[in-house]
Design an enzyme around this catalytic site. Sequence first.
Site, PDB file in Angstrom:
ATOM      1  N   CYS A 135       5.682   9.799  -0.296  1.00 16.69           N
ATOM      2  CA  CYS A 135       4.289   9.444  -0.010  1.00 16.69           C
ATOM      3  C   CYS A 135       3.307  10.447  -0.613  1.00 16.69           C
ATOM      4  O   CYS A 135       2.140  10.513  -0.205  1.00 16.69           O
ATOM      5  CB  CYS A 135       4.058   9.318   1.501  1.00 16.69           C
TER       6      CYS A 135
ATOM      7  N   HIS B 178      14.298   3.847  -0.129  1.00 12.39           N
ATOM      8  CA  HIS B 178      15.044   2.992   0.795  1.00 12.39           C
ATOM      9  C   HIS B 178      16.525   3.109   0.463  1.00 12.39           C
ATOM     10  O   HIS B 178      16.906   3.201  -0.717  1.00 12.39           O
ATOM     11  CB  HIS B 178      14.625   1.523   0.665  1.00 12.39           C
TER      12      HIS B 178
ATOM     13  N   GLY C  30       6.193  -3.729   4.931  1.00 16.06           N
ATOM     14  CA  GLY C  30       6.264  -3.328   6.322  1.00 16.06           C
ATOM     15  C   GLY C  30       6.630  -1.877   6.529  1.00 16.06           C
ATOM     16  O   GLY C  30       5.891  -0.982   6.133  1.00 16.06           O
TER      17      GLY C  30
ATOM     18  N   GLY D 148       0.819  -1.190   0.000  1.00 14.29           N
ATOM     19  CA  GLY D 148       0.000   0.000   0.000  1.00 14.29           C
ATOM     20  C   GLY D 148       0.861   1.253   0.000  1.00 14.29           C
ATOM     21  O   GLY D 148       2.065   1.202   0.239  1.00 14.29           O
TER      22      GLY D 148
END
Length: 305
Positions: A230, A100, A212, A94
Amino acid sequence: MRPQSAIDNRKLNIGSWKILISIVQLGTVDYATGLRLQQQLVELRKAEKIGDVLLLLEHSPVITLGRNAKAANVIASPELLARRGVELYECDRGGDVTFHGPGQIVGYPIFDLRGFASADGKRKTLGAVEFVRRLEEVLIRTCADFAIPTQRVPGLTGVWTDPDHGAVDAFVRQTDGNRTDEGVRPSTSIATSEAKLAAIGVHISRFVASHGFALNVNTDLNYFNLIIPCGITSRPVTSMQQELGGSLELSRVEESISRNFGTVFTSQILWVETIDALLGRTIGVPMKAPPELRQIHKEDGTTWA
């Protein structure tokens, strides 16, 4: 002082340990390999060949786009990403776009949510929203262990700094939609109410969770200027290093994360040295991982350390 939490020890009934979570530290793993490993472990968890597992790792630099991601939120050009050594992947978690990279602890809980009851005891299976809230709780407690007050922000997922404990000098994107010649929107340092320390995005299939969280510990925040994290332009991204004014040993933060997983998920924690050891212990074959898992690296006898 630990920030007020939406999940307290009384609701969690701490002390009634019934579940075992195995934790494996993988070190630095490229995203494609980590994704294949998750997929293999998810299938083994669905088949009840392994128990609940938490993978802790770092990724080499990569931008990932979740199911709800907008491509426009990757504001760096492909040429710039290549020069910076940043990969780009779409995935089934999601959320929108995130980064990262080194200095960031990524956690992949491969959990069967049917093993965790809701906090109020009314449901025997943990729902997706409450699962995300528990992941947030783990990270809020972890940040508190390092004297960083954090909180939730209504309507947003993740863990955010507490504005009552000082402003953050972090990176915020402009909102004019224009690109520079480098393909990166210039950043400005402005006062905001909250800054994001951790991102969360999960995938659940037949009650088994994957993907996660990503906790910025010593992360180079300049990478976030390649994206609109985001899809949020109004709040900055920060790191534990930036909040504390110094770097942290990732192992110390991982130990804190593990303790808080035990508390929040009312579980015992078992540190496992390798994936091979995990599979040998759980399946009862202490020799090699199953052939389908060894094929992740397309070689026999692969050992994850």
